[in-house]
Design a protein around this motif. Structure first.
Motif, PDB file in Angstrom:
ATOM      1  N   TRP A  67       5.038   3.060  -3.156  1.00  0.00           N
ATOM      2  CA  TRP A  67       5.104   4.501  -3.473  1.00  0.00           C
ATOM      3  C   TRP A  67       4.527   4.661  -4.862  1.00  0.00           C
ATOM      4  O   TRP A  67       5.128   4.187  -5.830  1.00  0.00           O
ATOM      5  N   CYS A  68       3.355   5.299  -4.975  1.00  0.00           N
ATOM      6  CA  CYS A  68       2.669   5.299  -6.276  1.00  0.00           C
ATOM      7  C   CYS A  68       3.116   6.467  -7.160  1.00  0.00           C
ATOM      8  O   CYS A  68       3.701   7.442  -6.679  1.00  0.00           O
ATOM      9  N   ASP A  69       2.824   6.359  -8.445  1.00  0.00           N
ATOM     10  CA  ASP A  69       3.236   7.384  -9.417  1.00  0.00           C
ATOM     11  C   ASP A  69       2.595   8.736  -9.108  1.00  0.00           C
ATOM     12  O   ASP A  69       3.200   9.785  -9.320  1.00  0.00           O
ATOM     13  N   ARG A  70       1.359   8.676  -8.596  1.00  0.00           N
ATOM     14  CA  ARG A  70       0.639   9.921  -8.316  1.00  0.00           C
ATOM     15  C   ARG A  70       1.350  10.674  -7.186  1.00  0.00           C
ATOM     16  O   ARG A  70       1.567  11.877  -7.266  1.00  0.00           O
ATOM     17  N   CYS A  71       1.742   9.927  -6.120  1.00  0.00           N
ATOM     18  CA  CYS A  71       2.444  10.571  -5.003  1.00  0.00           C
ATOM     19  C   CYS A  71       3.801  11.100  -5.469  1.00  0.00           C
ATOM     20  O   CYS A  71       4.221  12.177  -5.054  1.00  0.00           O
ATOM     21  N   GLN A  72       4.456  10.345  -6.340  1.00  0.00           N
ATOM     22  CA  GLN A  72       5.746  10.803  -6.870  1.00  0.00           C
ATOM     23  C   GLN A  72       5.560  12.141  -7.600  1.00  0.00           C
ATOM     24  O   GLN A  72       6.341  13.078  -7.402  1.00  0.00           O
ATOM     25  N   ARG A  80       0.877  -1.172   0.000  1.00  0.00           N
ATOM     26  CA  ARG A  80       0.000   0.000   0.000  1.00  0.00           C
ATOM     27  C   ARG A  80       0.910   1.216   0.000  1.00  0.00           C
ATOM     28  O   ARG A  80       1.927   1.230   0.689  1.00  0.00           O
ATOM     29  N   CYS A  81       0.553   2.212  -0.754  1.00  0.00           N
ATOM     30  CA  CYS A  81       1.420   3.373  -0.931  1.00  0.00           C
ATOM     31  C   CYS A  81       1.657   4.121   0.387  1.00  0.00           C
ATOM     32  O   CYS A  81       0.716   4.381   1.149  1.00  0.00           O
ATOM     33  N   ALA A  82       2.918   4.454   0.632  1.00  0.00           N
ATOM     34  CA  ALA A  82       3.297   5.162   1.855  1.00  0.00           C
ATOM     35  C   ALA A  82       2.695   6.561   1.903  1.00  0.00           C
ATOM     36  O   ALA A  82       2.478   7.118   2.977  1.00  0.00           O
ATOM     37  N   GLY A  83       2.413   7.118   0.722  1.00  0.00           N
ATOM     38  CA  GLY A  83       1.903   8.487   0.683  1.00  0.00           C
ATOM     39  C   GLY A  83       0.389   8.570   0.796  1.00  0.00           C
ATOM     40  O   GLY A  83      -0.145   9.405   1.517  1.00  0.00           O
ATOM     41  N   CYS A  84      -0.343   7.681   0.086  1.00  0.00           N
ATOM     42  CA  CYS A  84      -1.809   7.826   0.008  1.00  0.00           C
ATOM     43  C   CYS A  84      -2.550   6.560   0.432  1.00  0.00           C
ATOM     44  O   CYS A  84      -3.772   6.532   0.405  1.00  0.00           O
ATOM     45  N   ASP A  85      -1.833   5.522   0.787  1.00  0.00           N
ATOM     46  CA  ASP A  85      -2.419   4.272   1.277  1.00  0.00           C
ATOM     47  C   ASP A  85      -3.181   3.482   0.199  1.00  0.00           C
ATOM     48  O   ASP A  85      -3.886   2.541   0.521  1.00  0.00           O
ATOM     49  N   SER A  86      -3.060   3.885  -1.061  1.00  0.00           N
ATOM     50  CA  SER A  86      -3.762   3.116  -2.094  1.00  0.00           C
ATOM     51  C   SER A  86      -2.978   1.833  -2.383  1.00  0.00           C
ATOM     52  O   SER A  86      -1.748   1.814  -2.289  1.00  0.00           O
ATOM     53  N   PRO A  87      -3.701   0.737  -2.713  1.00  0.00           N
ATOM     54  CA  PRO A  87      -3.000  -0.527  -2.916  1.00  0.00           C
ATOM     55  C   PRO A  87      -2.239  -0.576  -4.247  1.00  0.00           C
ATOM     56  O   PRO A  87      -2.542   0.188  -5.157  1.00  0.00           O
TER      57      PRO A  87
HETATM   58 ZN   LIG Z   1       0.366   7.218  -3.331  1.00  0.00          ZN
END
Ligand SMILES: [Zn+2]
Ligand SMILES: [Zn+2]
Length: 231
Positions: free
Chosen positions: A28-33, A17-24
């Protein structure tokens, strides 16, 4: 960073799950990057704070003990969320992904180090939290760099008051003498990289660097995941 077979197996049981937004889907997801806010350029070559002149006025007045300090991004948006999850949510699993961000920033500087360590917590705080979030970031970074990681190279010998609301001079005074080198390894002539989760004025990293320099380190670099600007 390619995951080890154990990490891969863990991913199957505990899907990332993404460290920034908790999405699965990813740690670390591209959106948070894309939402990361870089530290505005130009920065002071020493402390890494945004500054039109280098060294900045603060560093000119009193040179920090570290050689230089940089951060991945400002303490905002997904990076801020990630630090909170890492610190209070016991999300040490996210640290591996966040350490990749540190790795990219480190490689951009073209610096070299022979040892990696982390800003220590006071033992009382480490016991109550169960882990040191800076160590969680530093360990996989050292592994990726192929440099030895020395846990507890620095010891926090004073329980320092919360620095929130303090200015540069007060922070520096607050941190003076807060750290000593444990003496577990000879750092004479070595270049040391110290990792922290959040840097503000750099007074904590400077106090750590002062202890390392006193113990013989030739250069000390600081690397933080997030930079919090003062005021
Ligand atoms: Zn994210
Ligand atoms: Zn500066």
């Amino acid at each position: 960073m390619r995951s080890t077979p154990i990490e891969h197996a863990l991913d199957l049981f505990y899907p990332p799950r993404c460290a920034g937004c908790d999405s699965p889907g990813a740690w670390w997801c591209d959106r948070c990057q894309a939402l990361c806010v870089p530290v505005p350029q130009p920065v002071c070559a020493v402390c890494g704070q945004p500054s039109a002149i280098s060294p900045c006025l603060i560093c000119l007045e009193q040179r920090p003990s570290f050689t230089a300090l940089r951060a991945v991004a400002l303490f905002e948006g997904p990076v801020r969320e990630a630090v909170h999850r890492l610190k209070y949510g016991n999300r040490t699993a996210t640290a591996g992904a966040l350490s990749e961000l540190l790795l990219q920033t480190w490689l951009l500087q073209g610096w070299h180090a022979q040892l990696v360590t982390s800003v220590p917590l006071h033992p009382r705080r480490e016991r109550s939290r169960g882990y040191n979030q800076a160590t969680a970031l530093a360990r996989p970074l050292a592994r990726a760099l192929g440099i030895p990681f020395r846990d507890h190279l620095l010891l926090r010998v004073r329980f320092t008051a919360d620095q929130i609301g303090l200015g540069v001079a007060e922070r520096r005074h607050n941190m003076t003498g807060a750290f000593v080198v444990s003496g577990q390894c000879d750092i004479t002539g070595k270049t040391v990289l110290i990792v922290d989760d959040v840097a503000t004025t750099g007074s904590t990293l400077s106090a750590c660097a002062a202890a390392l320099r006193n113990a013989g380190a030739s250069k000390v670099y600081g690397l933080a995941l997030a930079r919090q600007t003062v005021g």
